[in-house]
Every structure is written in structure tokens, then in C-alpha cells.
Design an enzyme around this catalytic site. Structure first.
Site, PDB file in Angstrom:
ATOM      1  N   HIS A  14       0.368  -3.533  12.007  1.00  0.00           N
ATOM      2  CA  HIS A  14       2.079  -3.315  12.677  1.00  0.00           C
ATOM      3  C   HIS A  14       1.987  -3.987  14.163  1.00  0.00           C
ATOM      4  O   HIS A  14       2.299  -3.388  15.183  1.00  0.00           O
ATOM      5  CB  HIS A  14       2.273  -1.994  12.985  1.00  0.00           C
ATOM      6  CG  HIS A  14       2.927  -1.249  11.643  1.00  0.00           C
ATOM      7  ND1 HIS A  14       3.925  -2.064  10.978  1.00  0.00           N
ATOM      8  CD2 HIS A  14       2.415  -0.408  10.921  1.00  0.00           C
ATOM      9  CE1 HIS A  14       4.146  -1.216   9.842  1.00  0.00           C
ATOM     10  NE2 HIS A  14       3.037  -0.185   9.675  1.00  0.00           N
ATOM     11  N   ASP A  44       1.585  -4.404   5.600  1.00  0.00           N
ATOM     12  CA  ASP A  44       2.091  -4.251   6.944  1.00  0.00           C
ATOM     13  C   ASP A  44       1.541  -4.887   8.280  1.00  0.00           C
ATOM     14  O   ASP A  44       1.057  -4.199   9.276  1.00  0.00           O
ATOM     15  CB  ASP A  44       2.185  -2.806   7.239  1.00  0.00           C
ATOM     16  CG  ASP A  44       3.279  -1.991   6.423  1.00  0.00           C
ATOM     17  OD1 ASP A  44       3.756  -2.777   5.735  1.00  0.00           O
ATOM     18  OD2 ASP A  44       3.660  -0.796   6.625  1.00  0.00           O
ATOM     19  N   HIS A  80      -0.213  -1.264  -1.190  1.00  0.00           N
ATOM     20  CA  HIS A  80       0.201  -0.803   0.014  1.00  0.00           C
ATOM     21  C   HIS A  80       0.583   0.610  -0.107  1.00  0.00           C
ATOM     22  O   HIS A  80       0.231   1.549   0.621  1.00  0.00           O
ATOM     23  CB  HIS A  80       1.360  -1.516   0.603  1.00  0.00           C
ATOM     24  CG  HIS A  80       1.850  -1.024   2.195  1.00  0.00           C
ATOM     25  ND1 HIS A  80       0.851  -1.060   3.128  1.00  0.00           N
ATOM     26  CD2 HIS A  80       2.753  -0.335   2.382  1.00  0.00           C
ATOM     27  CE1 HIS A  80       1.468  -0.526   4.453  1.00  0.00           C
ATOM     28  NE2 HIS A  80       2.813  -0.032   3.777  1.00  0.00           N
ATOM     29  N   ASP A 112      -2.739  -0.714   8.033  1.00  0.00           N
ATOM     30  CA  ASP A 112      -1.644  -1.277   8.563  1.00  0.00           C
ATOM     31  C   ASP A 112      -1.937  -1.487  10.201  1.00  0.00           C
ATOM     32  O   ASP A 112      -2.668  -0.920  10.944  1.00  0.00           O
ATOM     33  CB  ASP A 112      -0.465  -0.291   8.489  1.00  0.00           C
ATOM     34  CG  ASP A 112      -0.133   0.414   7.253  1.00  0.00           C
ATOM     35  OD1 ASP A 112      -1.236   0.392   6.331  1.00  0.00           O
ATOM     36  OD2 ASP A 112       0.838   0.863   7.029  1.00  0.00           O
ATOM     37  N   ASN A 166       5.495  -2.668   2.674  1.00  0.00           N
ATOM     38  CA  ASN A 166       7.009  -2.799   2.914  1.00  0.00           C
ATOM     39  C   ASN A 166       7.629  -3.083   3.896  1.00  0.00           C
ATOM     40  O   ASN A 166       8.878  -3.483   4.041  1.00  0.00           O
ATOM     41  CB  ASN A 166       7.357  -0.943   2.706  1.00  0.00           C
ATOM     42  CG  ASN A 166       6.713  -0.371   3.770  1.00  0.00           C
ATOM     43  OD1 ASN A 166       5.524  -0.476   4.451  1.00  0.00           O
ATOM     44  ND2 ASN A 166       7.596   0.530   4.590  1.00  0.00           N
ATOM     45  N   HIS A 167       6.897  -3.404   5.013  1.00  0.00           N
ATOM     46  CA  HIS A 167       7.473  -3.863   6.418  1.00  0.00           C
ATOM     47  C   HIS A 167       7.387  -5.501   6.043  1.00  0.00           C
ATOM     48  O   HIS A 167       8.507  -6.082   6.776  1.00  0.00           O
ATOM     49  CB  HIS A 167       6.722  -3.429   7.637  1.00  0.00           C
ATOM     50  CG  HIS A 167       6.888  -2.239   7.698  1.00  0.00           C
ATOM     51  ND1 HIS A 167       8.068  -1.895   8.759  1.00  0.00           N
ATOM     52  CD2 HIS A 167       6.595  -0.985   7.421  1.00  0.00           C
ATOM     53  CE1 HIS A 167       8.034  -0.431   8.872  1.00  0.00           C
ATOM     54  NE2 HIS A 167       7.037  -0.022   8.035  1.00  0.00           N
TER      55      HIS A 167
END
Length: 499
Positions: free
Chosen positions: A134, A168, A354, A132, A203-204
Site C-alpha cells: 500500500h 495491493d 489476494h 499488502d 482489489n486496490h
């Protein structure tokens, strides 16, 4: 443009010389605006200017049409297990026509990967997994350098290496748009060099497309407002030569506004302009019109590429609506960047997801999960407001934590064994989603679960970036790599628990 119109009182778009400029003007504006979005970095070259194909009937063999327009017998390349075949057949509609949304076509030309591409891909000599990121561009570039695929000029130098980023890219940081543009360009450069960069949805990404922004960084609010302004600027430049907005549109904005109007709460919005005497029924009917219609039938007072409604406007610094308009299913950023990214795939004997792949996911069909998630993000789903089952719930492919608990003894290794048995030839799974902290990249379940989320983003602790390296499908060893900035070299270490 000014020289072309010198001495003329008529608008530029009526100048006959504009016909000569038009074929190169739109791609130039697209590249210019993309460079602004990417923070001045090089971008993927824009597609050639072509006649729109959305008005004609889709052909069965058109790979860029959504699967609901293609013949169900179309097969994807790569090996597939019998368990994955179930539930993936789709009835073709031979008389269907392409939707009027043009960015789907534009961005499918630009992106090397096709939406919902093959799940199972052949083994490669060198395979790298990145966790991830982010919204942290600095951490992203450090991870790519640790992988040995990014040079000092931020260009691909990985040769034939295959890199999988497990999702992500969004939330928790303010560099989301720059990261998306960087990965898009590197994907193009990798293909040209004989390598591969596969970017997955986590999921993001699905949370953001669904309009849930509780993890979005405050910096991203301003970033999306600036993105919106640059889009409108590009549309205005094209309009000066009589060109349509193309990818400089805010397509999807009204669909996002409709979602808010129909009961979604928690997002500050700027209500649309309403004249006296307008009743609520008329207001509701107007706000549910498609953005594509408003961009082509707007009154002259409306900026090119924009909607006549202000519900998604950037007039309020506290509004999240530019973000929702950009990433809503069918919106510009969802279509261009997210719709073609898979939620599950395998390279050789290594499965990537993920959150994780469970036996129930295999039974439903991994190819089906990719396809239906892709169609939802591209705006082709019959109900764009409802995410597919594959990406919702604690046990979904992007949310599951069965194999990623930092305490390896708490992992559900029995479920992993069941999933791998249901996927013949698969030996291990690589997951992100759960920060491993100071342990860095590590393994669980006798080396069959490799966890790569190290929390490298400053929004997740800012731990030192690490990447996973698998050589010769595991026969050549499994290691973790980190970039030593002082010595400017890659440091290779064994992965704890890997076999």
C-alpha cells in the site's frame, strides 16, 4: 543536442545527423524519465528500439498478442487441473490486426512476465510471500530485506528464491510509482539470477483502474501530477529529434476522460477548451476520440505526447484526472505494470490470491480470470469501463475474505476444503487483503489458510513488516521472517497455526 544544431537555423529533427542519434535517443530518454519516476533508483533497462509491429496482422504464435488474436489451441506451460480447463477457449481471429496503441507492445518487451502467464508453476526450494504494501516504499524494502532478497544497494540478492507479492501495491500511501518501478526492476534481476518475483493484482489495483480513488492517499495526487509532467518532458525530448513519444505518452488519457464524460461522478476535472459556438454534441464527439489519434494528429500547439484536451490536465492541484489517465485500462501505468500481473496462481501445492480462491472461481477457470483481467487492464477488452466479473463483488478472487478474518474461528474452512478439493494437488492457500494486526502472519483452517497482510504500510497502521517462508513445498517448514534493523539480521519465527 545543442552542439548538433550549432550554426544551423533548421530544427534539430531535420538535421541529417539526427538519424544517427535516433536509435539510441529514445531508449536513453526512456531510461532517464524512468529514473526520475523511480526517485533516482536504478530501473529496468528499456527495450531495444524496434520497428512497430502493431500495423501488421498478429500471428497465431505471437506470445505478445492478446489472447483474442491467438489460436485457442495455444497451451500454457505448467500443470493444470481439469477444473481449470473449462471456459478458457477463445476463438482466434486470423485476420485481426494489432490495435494502434503502442505501449502494449513496448511494455510487453520490457516486462519479463507475459500477460496472464501460467497459473500452475512447479514447486521451488524456497518460496516467500509478501502481503499488502500500500504505497509505502520503506515498508516494501524492509519486507524484501526480511525475505533475504534485497541487499543494501536495493538490488536482488535472493538467488533462486521465488517471491510472490499478493497484491495491493496501490492506495493508502504516496510511494506507489516508486514501488512499481522497484518491483519491475527486481523482477528482471531475479529472473537473471535464476529466481522469480511474481507481483499480483489485488482489489486496490482493480479499484484504481476502474477510477475509484476513495482509498488513494492525498500524496498520490501530487505524485501523479509530477509523473504526468515527466512524461511530457520525455516526449518533448524525443520530439526534438523527430521521434514519437513511445512510452512517454499519455495514451489512455482521453479514454479516461470519456469515462468521466459518460456519467462517472465524483472526480474534479478541468473541462476542455471550447471555442464559442461549440455545441455539446460536437464536444462529446471530440472527447471520445482515441488518445493515440490525438497524439499523432494534434496541431503544433499541442505538446508531444499530450492530448489537445484539458480534461485530464494537471493545471488544478485538486484534480484526480492525472491518476485516472495513468491507470485507466489501456493507460500507460496500467499497461506497463498491472496488465501482466495475475490475480490467481499456484507454486507447487500453494495457491495464491489476494482475497481467496473459492470453488466457483475454479469452475470459471483461474487461467480465464487472469487472462480476462489482463486484457481489461491492457485496454483490449470490448468494454474497458466495466471490470471483469472475476474482480468485482464481495466473493471475487480479489475481494473475498472467507479465509482471512483475524478471528480464525470465523473463517469459512468448509469453503476452503471445497476449493482445494477442486484443485488436485493443492494443500494450502496464501491470502492478503485483511490486516491481521498484532498477530502478524498466522494460519487458520488447520494450517491450510496462511494470512500475510500485517498492515505494514503507514496508511494501514505501520506494523512491523513480516514475510512468509515456505521451504521445499512445505516439507521443510513454514516460518515467518522479520527484519531486525538494529541487529541487521533476519529473525525467523514459527507461524501460529501452521502445520
Amino acid at each position: 543536442a545543442g552542439a548538433m544544431g550549432a550554426g544551423l537555423s533548421r530544427p534539430l529533427d531535420r538535421d541529417p545527423r539526427c538519424a544517427t542519434l535516433a536509435p539510441v535517443w529514445s531508449p536513453f530518454v526512456d531510461a532517464f524519465v524512468d529514473t526520475l519516476h523511480a526517485g533516482g533508483e536504478a530501473v529496468h533497462p528499456p527495450p531495444p528500439r524496434r520497428a512497430p509491429l502493431f500495423a501488421r496482422a498478429a500471428k497465431k504464435d505471437d506470445p505478445e498478442a492478446p489472447s483474442s488474436y491467438r489460436d485457442a489451441s495455444t497451451s500454457e506451460t505448467g500443470a493444470s487441473s481439469g477444473a481449470d480447463a473449462g471456459g478458457d477457449a477463445t476463438t482466434a481471429a486470423s485476420s485481426a490486426t494489432r490495435p494502434t496503441e503502442t505501449p502494449q507492445r513496448t511494455h510487453s518487451l520490457r516486462s519479463p512476465g507475459k500477460p496472464a502467464g501460467p497459473v500452475f508453476r512447479p514447486a521451488v526450494r524456497r518460496l516467500v510471500a509478501i502481503g499488502d504494501v500500500h504505497g509505502d516504499l520503506r515498508a516494501t524494502t524492509q519486507a524484501l530485506r526480511a525475505a533475504g532478497v534485497l541487499d543494501d544497494r536495493n538490488q536482488w540478492c535472493g538467488g533462486t528464491t521465488t517471491v510472490v507479492q499478493v497484491g495491493d501495491q496501490l492506495d493508502r500511501g504516496g510511494d506507489e510509482i516508486a514501488i512499481l518501478f522497484l518491483l519491475e526492476r527486481l523482477r528482471f534481476e531475479a529472473r537473471r539470477a535464476g529466481g522469480e518475483l511474481i507481483v499480483m493484482n489485488g482489489n486496490h489495483e482493480t479499484l484504481t483502474a476502474a477510477g475509484r480513488f476513495r482509498y488513494a492517499a492525498e500524496a498520490s495526487r501530487g505524485d501523479l501530477r509530477r509523473w504526468r509532467g515527466r512524461q511530457l518532458f520525455g516526449a518533448a525530448l524525443k520530439h526534438a529529434c523527430g521521434e514519437k513519444p513511445g512510452q512517454c505518452t499519455l495514451l489512455g488519457a482521453d479514454a479516461a476522460a470519456e469515462a468521466v464524460e459518460r456519467g462517472r461522478k465524483g472526480f474534479p476535472v478541468t473541462p476542455p477548451r471550447r471555442s464559442r459556438g461549440d455545441d455539446d454534441d460536437r464536444h462529446l464527439r471530440e472527447t471520445t476520440k482515441e488518445s493515440a489519434e490525438t497524439t499523432t494528429t494534434s496541431k503544433p500547439s499541442v505538446a508531444p505526447g499530450a492530448s489537445r484536451y484539458e480534461i485530464h490536465a494537471d493545471s488544478s492541484e485538486s484534480s484526480w484526472m492525472p491518476r485516472l489517465a495513468a491507470f485507466a485500462p489501456g493507460g500507460p501505468l496500467a499497461t506497463r505494470f498491472l496488465a501482466h500481473q495475475p490475480v490467481a496462481l499456484a507454486v507447487g501445492s500453494t495457491v495464491f490470491a489476494h482475497g481467496g480462491v473459492l470453488k466457483t472461481h475454479v469452475r470459471r477457470g483461474l487461467r480465464r480470470a487472469n487472462r480476462e483481467t489482463s486484457e481489461w487492464l491492457a485496454g483490449f477488452s470490448t468494454n474497458a469501463l466495466v471490470p471483469p466479473l472475476h474482480v468485482t463483488g464481495a466473493d471475487s478472487v480479489v475481494w473475498a475474505r472467507h479465509y482471512s478474518h483475524p478471528d480464525s474461528w470465523k473463517c469459512d474452512c468448509d469453503s476452503l476444503e471445497e476449493a482445494l478439493r477442486a484443485l488436485p494437488g493443492m494443500a494450502r492457500v496464501v491470502v492478503g487483503h485483511t490486516i491481521q494486526g498484532e498477530k502478524g502472519i498466522n494460519a487458520a483452517c488447520d494450517g491450510k489458510a496462511l494470512r500475510v497482510d500485517v498492515g505494514m504500510s503507514r496508511g494501514c497502521g505501520g506494523h512491523a513488516p513480516e514475510v512468509l517462508e515456505i521451504m521445499d513445498d512445505g516439507a521443510g517448514g513454514i516460518s515467518k521472517l522479520r527484519w531486525d534493523a538494529e541487529r541487521k539480521k533476519v529473525v525467523r519465527e514459527p507461524v501460529e497455526g501452521a502445520t
